[in-house]
Scaffold this motif. Structure first.
Motif, PDB file in Angstrom:
ATOM      1  N   LYS A 182      36.251  51.535  50.617  1.00  0.00           N
ATOM      2  CA  LYS A 182      36.436  50.043  50.853  1.00  0.00           C
ATOM      3  C   LYS A 182      37.838  49.602  51.403  1.00  0.00           C
ATOM      4  O   LYS A 182      37.802  48.794  52.191  1.00  0.00           O
TER       5      LYS A 182
ATOM      6  N   GLU B 166      34.535  49.963  42.844  1.00  0.00           N
ATOM      7  CA  GLU B 166      34.644  48.548  42.890  1.00  0.00           C
ATOM      8  C   GLU B 166      34.523  47.945  41.371  1.00  0.00           C
ATOM      9  O   GLU B 166      35.305  47.062  41.049  1.00  0.00           O
ATOM     10  N   SER B 167      33.663  48.652  40.823  1.00  0.00           N
ATOM     11  CA  SER B 167      33.316  48.109  39.412  1.00  0.00           C
ATOM     12  C   SER B 167      34.673  48.153  38.419  1.00  0.00           C
ATOM     13  O   SER B 167      34.948  47.471  37.627  1.00  0.00           O
TER      14      SER B 167
ATOM     15  N   VAL C 161      37.863  47.901  39.341  1.00  0.00           N
ATOM     16  CA  VAL C 161      38.676  46.776  40.085  1.00  0.00           C
ATOM     17  C   VAL C 161      38.176  45.392  39.437  1.00  0.00           C
ATOM     18  O   VAL C 161      38.952  44.515  39.044  1.00  0.00           O
ATOM     19  N   ALA C 162      36.915  45.407  39.275  1.00  0.00           N
ATOM     20  CA  ALA C 162      36.449  44.065  38.685  1.00  0.00           C
ATOM     21  C   ALA C 162      36.654  44.341  37.129  1.00  0.00           C
ATOM     22  O   ALA C 162      37.096  43.230  36.701  1.00  0.00           O
ATOM     23  N   LYS C 163      36.512  45.356  36.667  1.00  0.00           N
ATOM     24  CA  LYS C 163      36.738  45.301  35.101  1.00  0.00           C
ATOM     25  C   LYS C 163      38.089  45.014  34.587  1.00  0.00           C
ATOM     26  O   LYS C 163      38.203  44.280  33.682  1.00  0.00           O
ATOM     27  N   TYR C 164      39.154  45.529  35.550  1.00  0.00           N
ATOM     28  CA  TYR C 164      40.566  45.101  35.152  1.00  0.00           C
ATOM     29  C   TYR C 164      40.997  43.775  35.764  1.00  0.00           C
ATOM     30  O   TYR C 164      42.096  43.596  35.521  1.00  0.00           O
ATOM     31  N   GLY C 165      40.141  43.235  36.618  1.00  0.00           N
ATOM     32  CA  GLY C 165      40.663  41.999  37.263  1.00  0.00           C
ATOM     33  C   GLY C 165      41.782  42.230  38.182  1.00  0.00           C
ATOM     34  O   GLY C 165      42.634  41.208  38.325  1.00  0.00           O
TER      35      GLY C 165
ATOM     36  N   LYS D  74      43.881  42.352  41.513  1.00  0.00           N
ATOM     37  CA  LYS D  74      43.984  41.704  42.920  1.00  0.00           C
ATOM     38  C   LYS D  74      44.875  42.757  43.803  1.00  0.00           C
ATOM     39  O   LYS D  74      45.918  42.891  43.142  1.00  0.00           O
TER      40      LYS D  74
ATOM     41  N   LYS E  64      33.529  52.149  47.669  1.00  0.00           N
ATOM     42  CA  LYS E  64      32.348  51.100  47.173  1.00  0.00           C
ATOM     43  C   LYS E  64      31.450  51.818  46.207  1.00  0.00           C
ATOM     44  O   LYS E  64      31.528  53.268  46.076  1.00  0.00           O
ATOM     45  N   ASP E  65      30.829  51.008  45.190  1.00  0.00           N
ATOM     46  CA  ASP E  65      30.340  51.326  44.130  1.00  0.00           C
ATOM     47  C   ASP E  65      28.997  52.488  44.603  1.00  0.00           C
ATOM     48  O   ASP E  65      28.405  52.218  45.766  1.00  0.00           O
TER      49      ASP E  65
ATOM     50  N   PRO F 282      32.571  51.490  35.678  1.00  0.00           N
ATOM     51  CA  PRO F 282      34.024  51.506  36.168  1.00  0.00           C
ATOM     52  C   PRO F 282      34.411  52.936  36.174  1.00  0.00           C
ATOM     53  O   PRO F 282      34.221  53.435  34.937  1.00  0.00           O
TER      54      PRO F 282
END
Length: 795
Positions: free
Chosen positions: A539, A560-561, A563-567, A569, A590-591, A603
């Motif tokens: 990605k 990606e998961s 990155v989303a888990k830990y928020g 940016k 990418k997931d 994640p």
């Protein structure tokens, strides 16, 4: 009297042999399916029941905020045993990490599963070697036993059970050991193996951050398990605080608890596992019962439909003084005779279908095995179906009033009409539900096979390797790079890599912190070219590369998961800390669906260096399609030189085959629904055909009069079909809400699924209407084509 009733029964069956054959045949087919389902249900729900301590054995598990696991630190077993008097014994088990090669002369054995078992665990789980369970002499002594099947492979001519010296690994490894004897591998247990290594104690000196073992407890009968769970949770939190290697805050520790899971749950619905096998077993069992219910309804419906033919017989017997109880008994005996014939036929059909059934579910069931309990279940089934299928017709037939039945009024009564129609609607409703279920299951499986996984398993070969690769090297491991370079010299190999885990299996789990958040996430330790070999999409950032020396020290790639888990940016360049290392994120992938479609993508962090990780043993090769055979032949010939520690035994599996096993249970369910749909629609159509025959025969005079008055064949067929057409439409409408609820519940077991489709409902309606029209028309056409004179010549 009995002899007279028997003659009457046989004459009635022979006079109506067509409908009798349909009745008995439909019931036999349904019973055969029910017998197979009963065998399978008994087998699946009786794992480990031979253990005398079955009711009092529990697995100790840990509940983290993100997940549950049965893997616990080994020292905790002894802590539990010492602190709680209600615990009789505590033992630990550890699965083997990889296949082991054992050699004796020219004979070679590849073991897929060697269990490491503590002596106490062997006693708890009733793991008994052929020469008896012997306690190892010291803390370091291990007694190794092979299953009887493995012993025959390694020692084909061995007659005794004396210890034998063998070699481990390659023939040039120089590693040898003793096989102390044989042990029976109970396939009807959660603890299947190729061999068992029994030690006095396992993992005694491990820390509490090494959750590599499964702890089994045997508790005293009548123990308050919920109370014990709470006390074990308190003890575990105390032990974590005492263990200096566990760098967890008090707040984190309070978020951790333990649970006790009964041994009875382990095969089908473990608390820390997938309960899909349990759901599928329940679905199969319900299908088996429903098929039998449909057959019994079919039996009841046809018996009531023919009530008019027995009306005068009943009326005359009542006039002659027969009691209702006597008549009920007579009709039940007649039905019992039919059910007995149906059961005999069912056993024959089940025996013929059993090899295919065993192959589908990968079991070894036998109808004639006394352990399955069929010897007492068959008579019980006979009594139940006789009662269920026969009690209502028997009561109806025996309840005729002589003053009415001698006029033949019952056959046209509203009671008979509504009952027959209701039973037909129920039959077709069940058939519609099964057909809709089959379409939706097929659509979901088609989606799973065609959907982009996010990675490519085609042309990837998984090499079964015994060598442990880690860089920097751990004890007993070597650097992978020299081996990788040798493999890349083989023409046709595009890329080569090694990792701790492969797609389709379970990843490791560890605690990582980033962006002020600490959480347990999946980890996979890899080498260069891991992502390229599996065609995983990038990605942002980059993959690991030899051009960057820091990649082997403290670089990480996350999905990606994560990155989303830990928020996080702008994750590239950010720090994620785990195992006392500050990893720098160099790439985001990418997931991809490493765990299939039932589980959500977790994640995950990928690193080359991980002191807390496992050994890298899983070699993956990307090979050109047109050179696959040549590459595998070359690797087999050169493997001793390419990977010296692994030796001459080159073994491999195509990764797409391994990953495809994730779909196995759902494919089984599809096969079951297909069979159920075919059986239910077949039984329903058999009943419809016989019922249409009965109804048509009752309207022969009406049909004849209408033909004389000018009705065409099409008009007559439309007339006869109309009532059945409305019944099938009603059955579809009734079944739609049920089918929607059931199939939607099944679809929700998938993290990634199709949108709920409407087409199966429309298609099923058209199919059932078409089959109904064809079935009824075949029977009605005979009456329509008959000469009206034959029906009216006595009027």
């Amino acid at each position: 009297m009995f002899k007279l009733n028997l003659k009457i029964a046989l004459r009635n069956l022979w006079r109506n042999k067509g409908i009798a054959a349909i009745n008995i045949g439909g019931l036999a087919i349904a019973l055969a399916a029910f017998i197979l389902v009963t065998l399978y249900f008994t087998y699946e729900t009786s794992f480990d029941k031979e253990n005398p301590n079955y009711e009092n054995i529990y697995v100790v598990g840990i509940t983290y905020p993100e997940f549950k696991t049965n893997y616990v630190a080994a020292p905790f077993a002894e802590a539990i045993r010492q602190n709680f008097p209600e615990v009789v014994s505590a033992g630990v088990i550890k699965d083997s990490a990889f296949e082991l090669t054992i050699k004796k002369g020219k004979n070679t054995l590849f073991t897929k599963k060697i269990l490491q078992v503590s002596y106490d665990a062997a006693k708890i789980l009733n793991i008994q070697p052929a020469n008896g369970l012997i306690k190892p002499a010291g803390e370091t002594e291990r007694l190794t036993y092979l299953s009887t099947e493995s012993m025959k492979t390694l020692f084909p001519n061995k007659q005794d059970d004396e210890p034998e010296m063998v070699g481990f690994g390659a023939s040039t490894s120089g590693i040898s050991g003793v096989i102390n004897g044989s042990i029976k591998n109970n396939l009807h247990s959660n603890f299947t193996f190729d061999g068992v290594s029994i030690g006095n104690e396992l993992g005694k000196n491990d820390h509490y951050n090494m959750n590599d073992y499964t702890i089994y407890l045997q508790v005293k009968p009548a123990t308050d398990v919920e109370n014990l769970e709470q006390k074990i949770t308190g003890l575990y939190r105390t032990e974590l605080l005492k263990d200096k290697s566990e760098e967890k805050s008090i707040k984190e520790i309070k978020g951790i608890s333990t649970f006790l899971d009964p041994l009875a749950n382990q095969h089908l619905k473990p608390k820390a596992g997938n309960d899909a096998p349990y759901k599928i077993l329940i679905a199969i069992s319900v299908l088996g019962v429903l098929i039998l219910v449909i057959a019994c309804i079919n039996f009841t419906n046809l018996s009531i439909a023919q009530a008019g033919k027995r009306a005068k017989e009943v009326g005359i017997k009542k006039v002659m003084g027969a009691y209702r109880f006597q008549l009920t008994k007579q009709f039940l005996v007649e039905i019992l005779m039919q059910c007995l014939v149906a059961i005999i036929l069912a056993l024959i059909i089940a025996e013929l279908a059993l090899p295919r059934f065993n192959s589908l579910f990968q079991v070894h069931l036998s109808i004639w095995d006394t352990a399955n309990g069929l010897f007492w279940k068959i008579p019980l089934i006979l009594v139940l179906i006789t009662f269920c299928a026969g009690i209502y017709p028997a009561i109806v037939l025996s309840g005729f009033k002589p003053s009415l039945v001698l006029k033949g009024n019952f056959s046209t009564s509203k009671q008979s009409y509504w009952l027959r129609n209701a039973l037909l609607v129920f039959q077709f409703s069940m058939a519609v539900i099964f057909i809709i279920g089959l379409f939706i299951i097929n659509s979901q499986l088609k989606y799973m096979r065609s959907e982009d996984l996010g990675f490519n398993v085609n042309q990837v070969v998984y090499v079964k390797n015994l060598t442990m690769f880690n860089n920097p090297a751990k004890f007993g491991s070597i650097d992978f790079e020299p081996v990788r370079q040798k493999m890349l010299k083989v023409p046709g190999i595009k890329s080569a890599t090694v990792a701790t885990f492969i797609p389709g299996g379970q990843n490791g789990i560890n605690s990582y912190a980033a962006n002020g958040i600490k959480a347990n996430i999946d980890f996979v330790n890899v080498e260069f070219d891991y992502f390229e070999t599996l065609d995983i999409k990038l990605k942002e950032g980059r993959f690991f590369s030899n051009k960057f020396k820091t990649d082997t020290i403290n670089s990480a790639i996350v999905n990606e998961s994560a990155v989303a888990k830990y928020g996080i940016k702008n994750p590239i360049g950010k720090i994620i800390r785990g195992c006392d290392i500050d990893y720098k994120i160099v790439g985001v992938i990418k997931d991809f669906k490493t765990q299939g479609f039932e589980n959500a993508i977790q994640p995950t962090i990928y690193t080359i260096k991980d002191p807390c990780g496992s050994f890298k043993t899983e070699i993956l090769l990307k090979i050109e399609q047109n050179k696959m055979a040549d590459v595998l032949a070359t690797l087999k010939a050169q493997w001793p030189e390419i990977n010296k520690l692994d030796g001459e035994d080159f073994r491999y599996v195509f990764l797409d085959e391994l990953y495809g096993k994730l779909f196995k249970k759902q494919e089984q369910l599809e096969s079951v629904f297909f069979t159920a749909a075919v059986l239910t629609i077949f039984i329903a159509l058999l009943g419809l055909y016989a019922f249409a025959k009965y109804i048509t025969n009752g309207r022969l005079k009406e049909i004849a009069v209408r033909k004389i008055l000018g009705a065409t064949d099409v008009q007559l067929l439309k007339l006869i079909n109309s009532s059945f057409f409305y019944l099938v439409v009603v059955a579809n409408i009734v079944s739609w809400p049920i089918a929607y609820v059931v199939t939607n519940m099944w679809l929700k077991t998938f993290a990634y699924r199709i949108d709920f489709p409407v087409l199966p409902f429309v298609t099923t309606t058209l199919i059932t209407i078409l089959l109904t029209i064809i079935t009824v028309s075949i029977q009605a056409k005979k009456a329509v084509n008959a000469n009206p004179v034959d029906a009216l010549k006595y009027e």
